[in-house]
Design a protein around this motif. Structure first.
Motif, mmCIF file in Angstrom:
data_model
loop_
_atom_site.group_PDB
_atom_site.id
_atom_site.type_symbol
_atom_site.label_atom_id
_atom_site.label_comp_id
_atom_site.label_asym_id
_atom_site.label_seq_id
_atom_site.Cartn_x
_atom_site.Cartn_y
_atom_site.Cartn_z
ATOM 1 N N ALA A 119 0.837 -1.208 0.000
ATOM 2 C CA ALA A 119 0.000 0.000 0.000
ATOM 3 C C ALA A 119 0.870 1.256 0.000
ATOM 4 N N SER A 120 1.981 1.238 0.696
ATOM 5 C CA SER A 120 2.886 2.393 0.710
ATOM 6 C C SER A 120 3.426 2.677 -0.682
ATOM 7 N N ILE A 121 3.790 1.634 -1.392
ATOM 8 C CA ILE A 121 4.313 1.820 -2.743
ATOM 9 C C ILE A 121 3.224 2.340 -3.671
ATOM 10 N N VAL A 122 2.027 1.781 -3.579
ATOM 11 C CA VAL A 122 0.925 2.211 -4.443
ATOM 12 C C VAL A 122 0.556 3.663 -4.160
ATOM 13 N N VAL A 123 0.426 4.024 -2.889
ATOM 14 C CA VAL A 123 0.063 5.396 -2.531
ATOM 15 C C VAL A 123 1.169 6.364 -2.946
ATOM 16 N N ALA A 124 2.431 5.990 -2.748
ATOM 17 C CA ALA A 124 3.543 6.848 -3.181
ATOM 18 C C ALA A 124 3.522 7.034 -4.686
ATOM 19 N N TYR A 125 3.261 5.974 -5.411
ATOM 20 C CA TYR A 125 3.192 6.042 -6.876
ATOM 21 C C TYR A 125 2.077 6.990 -7.322
ATOM 22 N N ILE A 126 0.911 6.875 -6.715
ATOM 23 C CA ILE A 126 -0.217 7.751 -7.063
ATOM 24 C C ILE A 126 0.116 9.205 -6.714
ATOM 25 N N ALA A 127 0.690 9.414 -5.534
ATOM 26 C CA ALA A 127 1.051 10.779 -5.127
ATOM 27 C C ALA A 127 2.074 11.386 -6.075
#
Length: 146
Positions: A119-127
């Motif tokens: 989830a951290s990677i996905v949220v960072a990618y979206i941000a």
């Protein structure tokens, strides 16, 4: 290791494909599991431990292989081009997401850790995609004033 690679680069590059790298990594993991009592797999300044030498060789080969495939893998290229963004996101996101996860689900496990990590990677990618689209000046160090 670097000198050996430099000398035999063409021969090593012919071997370093996924069909060679994956079994190499699997053999290494099997060795670590099999030699679980072998507590220090690193090369020390006083002795050269066999597992430490194998560890260094495999890690060097895998890092060289990874660096050579970066241009071919779009996700790795994206991470490389936006490394400052991923760096900035690597502190707050995992902590925040782990606190939220602990509030929602009691206990902790490897699966919970993997979920927070993903989830951290996905949220960072979206941000990062949002920042690149609407505020790309945030990454440009020329705009930071003294």
């Amino acid at each position: 290791m670097g000198g050996l690679y430099w000398r035999y680069e063409k021969q090593v590059d012919k071997l370093m494909r996924w069909w060679f790298s994956l079994p190499l990594l699997m053999i290494y993991v099997a060795m670590i599991v099999w030699l679980k009592d072998y507590t220090n797999p690193l090369i020390s300044t006083l002795t050269i431990l066999p597992l430490g030498f194998v560890t260094s060789a495999i890690v060097c080969l895998l890092l060289v292989w990874l660096c050579k495939i970066i241009p071919e893998v779009k996700m790795l290229s994206l991470v490389g081009q936006n490394s400052i963004g991923f760096y900035f996101m690597s502190g707050a996101l995992p902590i925040t997401l782990s606190m939220v996860t602990h509030k929602l689900v009691a206990g902790s496990s490897v699966w919970m850790m993997m979920t927070v990590w993903s989830a951290s990677i996905v949220v960072a990618y979206i941000a990062i995609l949002i920042i690149n689209r609407w505020a790309p000046w945030l990454w440009d160090l020329k705009f930071i004033k003294n």
